[in-house]
Design a protein around this motif. Structure first.
Motif, PDB file in Angstrom:
ATOM      1  N   THR A 321     -16.841  -8.189   5.691  1.00 45.19           N
ATOM      2  CA  THR A 321     -15.699  -9.015   5.305  1.00 45.19           C
ATOM      3  C   THR A 321     -14.394  -8.235   5.406  1.00 45.19           C
ATOM      4  N   GLY A 322     -13.300  -8.981   5.354  1.00 49.50           N
ATOM      5  CA  GLY A 322     -11.993  -8.334   5.356  1.00 49.50           C
ATOM      6  C   GLY A 322     -11.793  -7.454   4.145  1.00 49.50           C
ATOM      7  N   GLU A 323     -12.325  -7.880   3.008  1.00 49.36           N
ATOM      8  CA  GLU A 323     -12.216  -7.081   1.789  1.00 49.36           C
ATOM      9  C   GLU A 323     -12.975  -5.759   1.932  1.00 49.36           C
ATOM     10  N   GLU A 324     -14.130  -5.802   2.557  1.00 49.08           N
ATOM     11  CA  GLU A 324     -14.925  -4.589   2.761  1.00 49.08           C
ATOM     12  C   GLU A 324     -14.218  -3.623   3.702  1.00 49.08           C
ATOM     13  N   VAL A 325     -13.626  -4.152   4.752  1.00 46.79           N
ATOM     14  CA  VAL A 325     -12.878  -3.294   5.680  1.00 46.79           C
ATOM     15  C   VAL A 325     -11.674  -2.682   4.973  1.00 46.79           C
ATOM     16  N   GLU A 326     -10.978  -3.471   4.199  1.00 46.97           N
ATOM     17  CA  GLU A 326      -9.804  -2.992   3.461  1.00 46.97           C
ATOM     18  C   GLU A 326     -10.173  -1.823   2.546  1.00 46.97           C
ATOM     19  N   ALA A 327     -11.317  -1.939   1.865  1.00 48.99           N
ATOM     20  CA  ALA A 327     -11.774  -0.873   0.971  1.00 48.99           C
ATOM     21  C   ALA A 327     -12.154   0.374   1.765  1.00 48.99           C
ATOM     22  N   PHE A 328     -12.764   0.191   2.926  1.00 49.67           N
ATOM     23  CA  PHE A 328     -13.134   1.321   3.782  1.00 49.67           C
ATOM     24  C   PHE A 328     -11.890   2.079   4.226  1.00 49.67           C
ATOM     25  N   ILE A 329     -10.874   1.349   4.655  1.00 52.90           N
ATOM     26  CA  ILE A 329      -9.617   1.971   5.091  1.00 52.90           C
ATOM     27  C   ILE A 329      -9.017   2.785   3.953  1.00 52.90           C
ATOM     28  N   ALA A 330      -9.061   2.252   2.741  1.00 53.38           N
ATOM     29  CA  ALA A 330      -8.498   2.955   1.586  1.00 53.38           C
ATOM     30  C   ALA A 330      -9.236   4.260   1.325  1.00 53.38           C
ATOM     31  N   ARG A 331     -10.574   4.248   1.450  1.00 56.52           N
ATOM     32  CA  ARG A 331     -11.356   5.463   1.205  1.00 56.52           C
ATOM     33  C   ARG A 331     -11.035   6.546   2.235  1.00 56.52           C
ATOM     34  N   VAL A 332     -10.989   6.169   3.495  1.00 57.87           N
ATOM     35  CA  VAL A 332     -10.703   7.157   4.539  1.00 57.87           C
ATOM     36  C   VAL A 332      -9.286   7.700   4.387  1.00 57.87           C
ATOM     37  N   SER A 333      -8.367   6.831   4.040  1.00 55.78           N
ATOM     38  CA  SER A 333      -6.975   7.257   3.883  1.00 55.78           C
ATOM     39  C   SER A 333      -6.801   8.250   2.744  1.00 55.78           C
ATOM     40  N   ALA A 334      -7.784   8.301   1.837  1.00 53.29           N
ATOM     41  CA  ALA A 334      -7.711   9.208   0.694  1.00 53.29           C
ATOM     42  C   ALA A 334      -8.363  10.566   0.971  1.00 53.29           C
ATOM     43  N   SER A 335      -8.704  10.866   2.221  1.00 53.36           N
ATOM     44  CA  SER A 335      -9.305  12.164   2.563  1.00 53.36           C
ATOM     45  C   SER A 335      -8.363  13.303   2.181  1.00 53.36           C
ATOM     46  N   SER A 336      -8.941  14.417   1.769  1.00 51.68           N
ATOM     47  CA  SER A 336      -8.141  15.556   1.317  1.00 51.68           C
ATOM     48  C   SER A 336      -7.365  16.181   2.474  1.00 51.68           C
ATOM     49  N   PRO A 337      -6.251  16.826   2.187  1.00 51.78           N
ATOM     50  CA  PRO A 337      -5.479  17.504   3.236  1.00 51.78           C
ATOM     51  C   PRO A 337      -6.300  18.550   3.993  1.00 51.78           C
ATOM     52  N   ALA A 338      -7.205  19.249   3.302  1.00 49.47           N
ATOM     53  CA  ALA A 338      -8.023  20.272   3.960  1.00 49.47           C
ATOM     54  C   ALA A 338      -8.936  19.660   5.010  1.00 49.47           C
ATOM     55  N   VAL A 339      -9.565  18.534   4.667  1.00 47.45           N
ATOM     56  CA  VAL A 339     -10.452  17.863   5.621  1.00 47.45           C
ATOM     57  C   VAL A 339      -9.647  17.301   6.787  1.00 47.45           C
ATOM     58  N   LEU A 340      -8.490  16.732   6.487  1.00 45.41           N
ATOM     59  CA  LEU A 340      -7.647  16.199   7.552  1.00 45.41           C
ATOM     60  C   LEU A 340      -7.210  17.295   8.520  1.00 45.41           C
ATOM     61  N   GLU A 341      -6.906  18.478   7.997  1.00 45.24           N
ATOM     62  CA  GLU A 341      -6.487  19.585   8.855  1.00 45.24           C
ATOM     63  C   GLU A 341      -7.628  20.050   9.752  1.00 45.24           C
ATOM     64  N   ARG A 342      -8.832  20.143   9.199  1.00 41.71           N
ATOM     65  CA  ARG A 342      -9.994  20.508  10.019  1.00 41.71           C
ATOM     66  C   ARG A 342     -10.245  19.466  11.100  1.00 41.71           C
ATOM     67  N   ALA A 343     -10.066  18.205  10.744  1.00 40.84           N
ATOM     68  CA  ALA A 343     -10.288  17.124  11.710  1.00 40.84           C
ATOM     69  C   ALA A 343      -9.280  17.205  12.860  1.00 40.84           C
ATOM     70  N   LYS A 344      -8.029  17.521  12.533  1.00 42.95           N
ATOM     71  CA  LYS A 344      -7.011  17.654  13.571  1.00 42.95           C
ATOM     72  C   LYS A 344      -7.377  18.759  14.554  1.00 42.95           C
ATOM     73  N   LYS A 345      -7.838  19.885  14.041  1.00 43.76           N
ATOM     74  CA  LYS A 345      -8.206  21.013  14.897  1.00 43.76           C
ATOM     75  C   LYS A 345      -9.425  20.700  15.753  1.00 43.76           C
ATOM     76  N   ALA A 346     -10.328  19.891  15.206  1.00 46.38           N
ATOM     77  CA  ALA A 346     -11.579  19.589  15.916  1.00 46.38           C
ATOM     78  C   ALA A 346     -11.354  18.756  17.172  1.00 46.38           C
ATOM     79  N   VAL A 347     -10.251  18.017  17.244  1.00 46.94           N
ATOM     80  CA  VAL A 347     -10.025  17.144  18.410  1.00 46.94           C
ATOM     81  C   VAL A 347      -8.923  17.674  19.321  1.00 46.94           C
ATOM     82  N   ARG A 348      -8.569  18.932  19.136  1.00 47.12           N
ATOM     83  CA  ARG A 348      -7.581  19.529  20.033  1.00 47.12           C
ATOM     84  C   ARG A 348      -8.231  20.004  21.328  1.00 47.12           C
ATOM     85  N   ASN A 349      -7.523  19.865  22.406  1.00 47.89           N
ATOM     86  CA  ASN A 349      -8.030  20.296  23.711  1.00 47.89           C
ATOM     87  C   ASN A 349      -7.393  21.637  24.065  1.00 47.89           C
ATOM     88  N   ASP A 350      -7.761  22.680  23.281  1.00 50.48           N
ATOM     89  CA  ASP A 350      -7.152  24.003  23.487  1.00 50.48           C
ATOM     90  C   ASP A 350      -7.771  24.724  24.682  1.00 50.48           C
TER      91      ASP A 350
END
Length: 350
Positions: A321-350
């Motif tokens: 449902t739309g409500e379920e997707v909305e809740a999923f988006i909220a959870r992912v958006s709440a990821s910690s800065p440390a995890v977000l930084e690791r994720a950014k590095k993981a998709v770099r084409n260095d």
């Protein structure tokens, strides 16, 4: 339909708690009549942020053939393709330019949705403010290779360099290939610039590239079915969703997450592909039309005519449902800065 009725029931209970039951008994039918009057004789557009022939396009066109019957007023529903920046062009357009009156839905790859979290300044939107209509199917992503690659299993990719095709920098094909390369040690050489998975498929057939990552399993079983059945294309790694019985013997990326921190990181990078076939509208829609579109979406997903059409198209249906997707988006958006930084590095084409 039961979910739609539950949503209306929840709305009535909320109004009762506020002491407005008497008004709501008249407001709900009045709102339904207003929605029907609005949509009658109108056209609703489903904008696909990818080229024709892709899985997103197939899902959208299958939905479009049935959705109008379940929207009050029975509007006509058409599909339009808006290609650019691996779905980001359509995402920006939907948020900033598209009419906010309930006449536009869109579907695009989930990685585009999270570009603001990745620090992409070209992403001019806030994911939490979109109007989430629903998800047609939980995405099961895979990496796969052509027979010509000489790769029999994923472990072979750890020792033999193979060329993988991808779209732009914000596209899932490139991001997943780079994450598999940087996190798992796969010897992937990435060639970007293709319009979409259909273009990469042609490149594989021409021998320009030999692999692809981030491809939806539902796309493989529909648009790539001939290549899959003949053995010309084989999956070698599962990226998201639950391990599939059809892919027994193909390892899941979660098996390579060795620590709780890795598990959280893999969930952020690969797990978001669960939003496999998400449909969304602009922010700021009238609430009664949001309810109508969400209800119509779920009703369509459970419509026997739609299900038969989906089976004919070879696409999987497992709606949220739309409500379920909305809740999923909220959870992912709440990821910690440390995890977000690791994720950014993981998709770099260095």
């Amino acid at each position: 339909m039961k979910r739609a009725e539950a949503m209306i029931g929840s709305r009535l209970r909320a109004l009762t708690a506020g002491g407005y039951l008497g008004a709501s008994l008249f407001a709900v039918p009045a709102a339904a009549a207003e929605v029907a009057d609005f949509y009658k004789g109108r056209t609703v557009a489903i904008v696909v942020g990818h080229e024709t022939g892709t899985g997103y396009d197939i899902y959208a066109r299958t939905l479009a053939r049935h959705l109008g019957r379940h929207i009050p007023g029975a509007p006509n529903v058409v599909v339009q393709n808006m290609v650019g920046a691996s779905g980001l062009a359509a995402t920006n357009w939907l948020y900033n330019i598209a009419p906010k009156d309930g006449t536009v839905l869109a579907t695009f790859v989930h990685t585009a949705i999270f570009e603001p979290l990745a620090g992409n300044t070209a992403a001019k939107f806030d994911p939490a403010k979109f109007t989430w209509i629903g998800n047609m199917d939980e995405g099961v992503g895979i990496c796969g290779v052509a027979k010509a690659a000489g790769i029999g299993k994923f472990e072979d990719l750890l020792v033999k360099e193979t060329i993988f095709g991808a779209t732009g920098a914000t596209g899932p094909l490139g991001k997943y290939a780079l994450a598999v390369k940087n996190l798992l040690g796969a010897k992937i050489k990435l060639v970007a610039g293709y319009q979409g998975s259909a273009s990469v498929k042609l490149a594989i057939q021409r021998g320009e590239v030999n692999g692809i990552c981030g491809l939806s399993w539902s796309t493989v079983t529909s648009y790539w079915k001939d290549e899959l059945d003949s053995g010309a294309f084989r999956p070698i790694l599962q990226l998201s969703g639950k391990p599939q019985a059809e892919l027994r013997g193909v390892p899941h990326v979660e098996a390579y997450a060795n620590t709780p921190a890795d598990q959280q990181l893999f969930g952020l990078i690969f797990g978001v592909q669960a939003l496999g076939r998400v449909f969304v509208s602009p922010p700021g829609m009238p609430p009664e039309r949001k309810i109508a579109l969400r209800s119509a979406f779920i009703a369509t997903a459970n419509d026997p005519q739609f299900m038969a059409d989906a089976a004919k198209a070879g696409i999987d249906i497992g709606p949220s449902t739309g409500e379920e997707v909305e809740a999923f988006i909220a959870r992912v958006s709440a990821s910690s800065p440390a995890v977000l930084e690791r994720a950014k590095k993981a998709v770099r084409n260095d």
